[in-house]
Every structure is written in C-alpha cells, then in structure tokens.
Motif scaffolding. Structure first.
Motif, PDB file in Angstrom:
ATOM      1  N   ARG A  16       0.815  -1.203   0.000  1.00  0.00           N
ATOM      2  CA  ARG A  16       0.000   0.000   0.000  1.00  0.00           C
ATOM      3  C   ARG A  16       0.856   1.264   0.000  1.00  0.00           C
ATOM      4  N   ASP A  17       1.964   1.262   0.734  1.00  0.00           N
ATOM      5  CA  ASP A  17       2.824   2.446   0.803  1.00  0.00           C
ATOM      6  C   ASP A  17       3.379   2.825  -0.564  1.00  0.00           C
ATOM      7  N   ILE A  26       3.290   6.367  -5.440  1.00  0.00           N
ATOM      8  CA  ILE A  26       3.129   6.490  -6.894  1.00  0.00           C
ATOM      9  C   ILE A  26       1.990   7.444  -7.233  1.00  0.00           C
ATOM     10  N   VAL A  27       0.850   7.285  -6.576  1.00  0.00           N
ATOM     11  CA  VAL A  27      -0.319   8.113  -6.885  1.00  0.00           C
ATOM     12  C   VAL A  27      -0.047   9.582  -6.571  1.00  0.00           C
ATOM     13  N   VAL A  53       3.186  15.569 -10.525  1.00  0.00           N
ATOM     14  CA  VAL A  53       3.795  15.782 -11.845  1.00  0.00           C
ATOM     15  C   VAL A  53       2.727  16.157 -12.870  1.00  0.00           C
ATOM     16  N   GLY A  54       1.560  15.543 -12.786  1.00  0.00           N
ATOM     17  CA  GLY A  54       0.451  15.904 -13.676  1.00  0.00           C
ATOM     18  C   GLY A  54       0.025  17.349 -13.503  1.00  0.00           C
ATOM     19  N   VAL A  84       8.360  15.214   2.267  1.00  0.00           N
ATOM     20  CA  VAL A  84       8.281  15.292   3.730  1.00  0.00           C
ATOM     21  C   VAL A  84       6.944  14.745   4.217  1.00  0.00           C
ATOM     22  N   GLY A  85       5.867  15.120   3.534  1.00  0.00           N
ATOM     23  CA  GLY A  85       4.539  14.630   3.917  1.00  0.00           C
ATOM     24  C   GLY A  85       4.420  13.125   3.800  1.00  0.00           C
ATOM     25  N   LEU A  86       4.942  12.564   2.722  1.00  0.00           N
ATOM     26  CA  LEU A  86       4.902  11.113   2.556  1.00  0.00           C
ATOM     27  C   LEU A  86       5.747  10.407   3.609  1.00  0.00           C
TER      28      LEU A  86
END
Length: 70
Positions: A5-6, A11-12, A18-19, A61-63
């Motif tokens: 899941r991580d 990736i998402v 980037v999108g 940092v958030g991730l």
C-alpha cells in the motif's frame, strides 16, 4: 507482482504532482505564447519550476511523515 500500500500511495501522489506541473506548464504556454514565449511567460515558467521543486519537497516530507505513522 505484489505491491504494498505504501508504494501505491507514493506512486499516486507523485504522479498527481507531476500531472499538476505539466498542466501548469501547458497553461503558461498557451497563455503567454505570442510567436514564442514572452518575457512574462518566462518569468511564470521559472516560477512554476520553483513552485514544483517546493511542492515535491513538501510531498516528500509529507509522505515520509504519513508512511512513518502507518
């Protein structure tokens, strides 16, 4: 192939950031294009790159914080 899941969250979030960056660049290109990128468009382009670097730093940092909590 087993993806945890991580990894999917990383990736998402990264693809979304980037999108967003690509969409901003396309918007700048269409708004400031008069036979090439105008001076104002160049400043907006540099601002978008700077904002992207800051955004990706905050995402990292958030991730790291989010994934450490799990």
């Amino acid at each position: 192939m087993d993806v945890d899941r991580d990894t999917v969250v990383e990736i998402v979030v990264s693809v979304g950031a980037v999108g967003l960056f690509v969409a901003v660049l396309v918007g700048i290109g269409t708004a400031y294009n008069q036979d090439g990128l105008s001076t104002t468009g160049g400043v907006a382009f540099v601002g978008a790159i700077t904002a992207f670097v800051i955004l990706m730093s905050l995402v990292g940092v958030g991730l790291a914080y989010y994934l450490d909590q799990g």
